[in-house]
Design an enzyme around this catalytic site. Sequence first.
Site, mmCIF file in Angstrom:
data_model
loop_
_atom_site.group_PDB
_atom_site.id
_atom_site.type_symbol
_atom_site.label_atom_id
_atom_site.label_comp_id
_atom_site.label_asym_id
_atom_site.label_seq_id
_atom_site.Cartn_x
_atom_site.Cartn_y
_atom_site.Cartn_z
ATOM 1 N N LYS A 196 0.507 3.491 -2.612
ATOM 2 C CA LYS A 196 -0.902 4.410 -2.734
ATOM 3 C C LYS A 196 -0.386 5.639 -2.971
ATOM 4 C CE LYS A 196 -3.911 0.429 -1.623
ATOM 5 N NZ LYS A 196 -4.788 -0.146 0.246
ATOM 6 N N TYR A 212 -4.050 -2.495 -10.217
ATOM 7 C CA TYR A 212 -3.819 -1.931 -8.776
ATOM 8 C C TYR A 212 -3.360 -3.488 -7.963
ATOM 9 C CZ TYR A 212 -5.327 -2.473 -4.241
ATOM 10 O OH TYR A 212 -5.514 -2.738 -2.505
ATOM 11 N N SER A 242 0.937 -1.506 -0.093
ATOM 12 C CA SER A 242 0.155 -0.058 -0.059
ATOM 13 C C SER A 242 0.593 1.199 0.142
ATOM 14 C CB SER A 242 -1.022 -0.099 0.953
ATOM 15 O OG SER A 242 -1.615 -1.040 1.459
ATOM 16 N N VAL A 284 1.365 -3.690 3.854
ATOM 17 C CA VAL A 284 1.189 -4.988 4.335
ATOM 18 C C VAL A 284 2.506 -5.858 3.963
ATOM 19 C CG1 VAL A 284 -1.262 -5.275 4.565
ATOM 20 C CG2 VAL A 284 -0.299 -6.395 3.089
ATOM 21 N N TYR A 329 -4.614 3.672 8.000
ATOM 22 C CA TYR A 329 -6.263 2.716 7.895
ATOM 23 C C TYR A 329 -7.253 2.880 9.946
ATOM 24 C CZ TYR A 329 -3.813 1.195 4.395
ATOM 25 O OH TYR A 329 -2.890 1.226 3.039
#
Length: 303
Positions: A67, A187, A64, A257, A239
């Site tokens: 992102k 993605y 991530s 992760v 998050y």
Amino acid sequence: MQFQPVLDEIVATLRPELGQAGHVANYIPALARVPAGQFGIALRTCDGDEAHAGDSTTPFSIQSISKLFTLTLGMRELGETLWERIGREPSGNPFNSLVQLEAEHGIPRNPFINAGAIAVADRLVSLFDAKAEILSLLSSLCGDPVDFDEEVAASEAATGFRNAALANFMKSFGRIDNDVGTVLDMYFHHCAIRMSCLQLARAAGFLCRDGVHPYTGAQILSERQARRVNALMLTCGTYDAAGEFAFRIGLPCKSGVGGGIVAVVPDHLTLCVWSPALEPSGSSLLGIKALELFTAKTGLSIF
Ligand code: DON
């Protein structure tokens, strides 16, 4: 400030804890095989000084953290129109949660949860060869060739049922323009990019330099846009643990992760830590401890 002794001390302090607690992400089979007992840390200052220690040049799956860079491409190419289909609020939910999407009509809370990053990927796929563009941006930012780990990308595609659900759900609301399979391919690939701590500390350099490329001086984002990316990292980058990160570390952070965490000290430096074993919300357990030690030892914080 001399950073090398600080990083060496952090590695020495955490070494006895390596592989002792937390769990390597196992919902992506190719990540479950990564040895847990690894730890790296690297930083690059706005002036170009670097320090690194431990497994700081070992490539890992950035997951991530990617992102951050797809958001950068989206903001650079689309400006304000990017926000027509993506919010800017913390979700307070796990990164792959479906629950808010229905009530909020297929508009993800922010670009860092999976649904938000899939929505960004869709916008990028409409514009250009998005897979080539993200590799080109990252290679330019860190000064090394950067590539996908095709095994990890295939492993994610084979098991990414939740991501497929998120993408299809958004499509049902008319929020995804392209073929769902094409969007998910982008993605899964950007999540499967491999980079080291040192490469990521370099690549994120424009975020502590008001949007200016760490090597060439080119404006990657405007000063205002770069500050906004930092604001999103602080509020949404980790998050449902973003509040805890702000409390314990006090820096904009983006985790993945794969066990990496990128942190920004605006106008000072960018930092990347990596250790594969995670705490329950999906960020690196020793990575968090390392960032806490770093801010405690240096006194650097945005607060
Ligand atoms: O889609 C997924 O679930 C992974 N490719 C990325 C998740 C991730 O890194 C969340 N971060 N902590």
